[in-house]
Design a protein around this motif. Structure first.
Motif, PDB file in Angstrom:
ATOM      1  N   HIS A   1       0.809  -1.213   0.000  1.00  0.00           N
ATOM      2  CA  HIS A   1       0.000   0.000   0.000  1.00  0.00           C
ATOM      3  C   HIS A   1       0.847   1.269   0.000  1.00  0.00           C
ATOM      4  O   HIS A   1       0.354   2.338   0.355  1.00  0.00           O
TER       5      HIS A   1
ATOM      6  N   ASN B   1      -3.321   3.158   0.657  1.00  0.00           N
ATOM      7  CA  ASN B   1      -4.032   2.129   1.407  1.00  0.00           C
ATOM      8  C   ASN B   1      -5.490   2.552   1.567  1.00  0.00           C
ATOM      9  O   ASN B   1      -5.808   3.456   2.345  1.00  0.00           O
TER      10      ASN B   1
ATOM     11  N   GLN C   1      -9.089  -1.909  -3.783  1.00  0.00           N
ATOM     12  CA  GLN C   1      -7.750  -1.431  -3.442  1.00  0.00           C
ATOM     13  C   GLN C   1      -6.960  -1.039  -4.698  1.00  0.00           C
ATOM     14  O   GLN C   1      -6.312   0.001  -4.734  1.00  0.00           O
TER      15      GLN C   1
END
Length: 299
Positions: free
Chosen positions: A140, A164, A215
């Motif tokens: 991340h 993230n 994500q």
């Protein structure tokens, strides 16, 4: 005779108007000199240092203290090229720019670190050399680290980009695309609409975007600098043509973008790449593949 608002503020009680005018006229050259000195100080410093403090929105890598990053690809290109120079501008939380200029000199990387525009910084310019600039990406986090910079500086991060999505209280988006934007990917209402190209649509309700896709989409948006102002165009000289409309809801904020496939500008290309990435992920999913094939044609 009426006094101007400035004159009213400057004129002290008890000073005759004629005397006040004479004092004001006498002080005028000093005021002008002070104004010129203030206005020219930055220009004189630029001449003395040989560097410009004007931000180049197209060429500088600009990091806006958590609210976005612009032109990150310029830094990647500089690293691949291994020659020339690249400037990185990082804004402090107070909004002051800090300048780092990287320049390749033979097998060394020379740096000029300038905090003279930072009101809360050291107010000086540091120059030193490093062995290399290394790009590393973790789950991340994307980091650009300067290595081999001597005893005084050692290794230090030049840039760190956090993407993230779990750190965000809210991340949702609505993407409309295609001819007349009849295709929709909506994580807010959890539905996907497919244009059948015959005047009808097919729909997936209760659609949930997988967390891994959420994500990766957030990463794509962050690296595209989605929080920065974008210069986009909705006009197109083709018929028919595809257009895009993207609304991103991040925490308590909302960003809206609209552009067409004819937008070949820097921002247009970047946003089209993001949109196509989202579309590719969704249309490759099992639930989308179960929708019927489009039966009509584009007119």
């Amino acid at each position: 005779m009426k006094l101007s608002p400035v004159s009213k503020l400057l004129r002290k009680p008890g000073i005759p108007l004629v005397q006040f005018r004479r004092l004001a006229m006498a002080a005028l050259p000093v005021v002008l000199l002070l104004a010129l000195a203030t206005g020219c100080s930055l220009f004189q410093r630029e001449i003395a240092s040989g560097i410009s403090y004007k931000i180049d929105q197209e060429e500088d890598v600009i990091s806006s203290n958590g609210s976005g990053i612009r032109n990150l690809d310029k830094l990647d290109s500089f690293m691949k090229r291994g020659s020339g120079s690249q400037r990185v501008v990082q804004y402090t939380i107070e909004g002051d720019p800090i300048f780092t200029e990287l320049r390749v000199d033979g097998d060394r990387l020379n740096l000029r670190y300038d905090t003279t525009e930072d009101a809360f910084g050291s107010g000086k310019v540091d120059t030193y050399a490093c062995d290399e600039l290394v790009r590393t990406e973790e789950d991340h986090l994307l980091k650009y680290t300067l290595k081999g910079c001597g005893e005084d500086h050692r290794d230090r991060d030049l840039l760190a980009v956090d993407f993230n999505v779990a750190r965000q209280d809210k991340f949702e988006f609505v993407l409309k695309y295609g001819v007349n934007q009849r295709n929709v990917i909506d994580t807010v209402n959890q539905n996907v609409v497919k244009d059948m190209l015959n005047g009808t649509t097919a729909e997936i309700s209760d659609y949930t975007l997988p967390q891994v896709d959420r994500q990766s989409i957030y990463r794509k948006l962050v690296l595209a600098g989605y929080l920065e102002e974008k210069q986009l165009s909705e006009s197109c000289n083709r018929k028919p043509y595809e257009s895009y409309e993207l609304t991103v809801m991040i925490n308590a904020a909302e960003r809206h973008y609209a552009w067409s496939e004819c937008d070949t500008g820097r921002d247009g290309k970047a946003m089209t790449e993001v949109a196509d990435y989202i579309i590719g992920l969704v249309e490759a999913g099992d639930r989308y593949l179960q929708l019927p094939a489009a039966t009509g044609g584009v007119e």
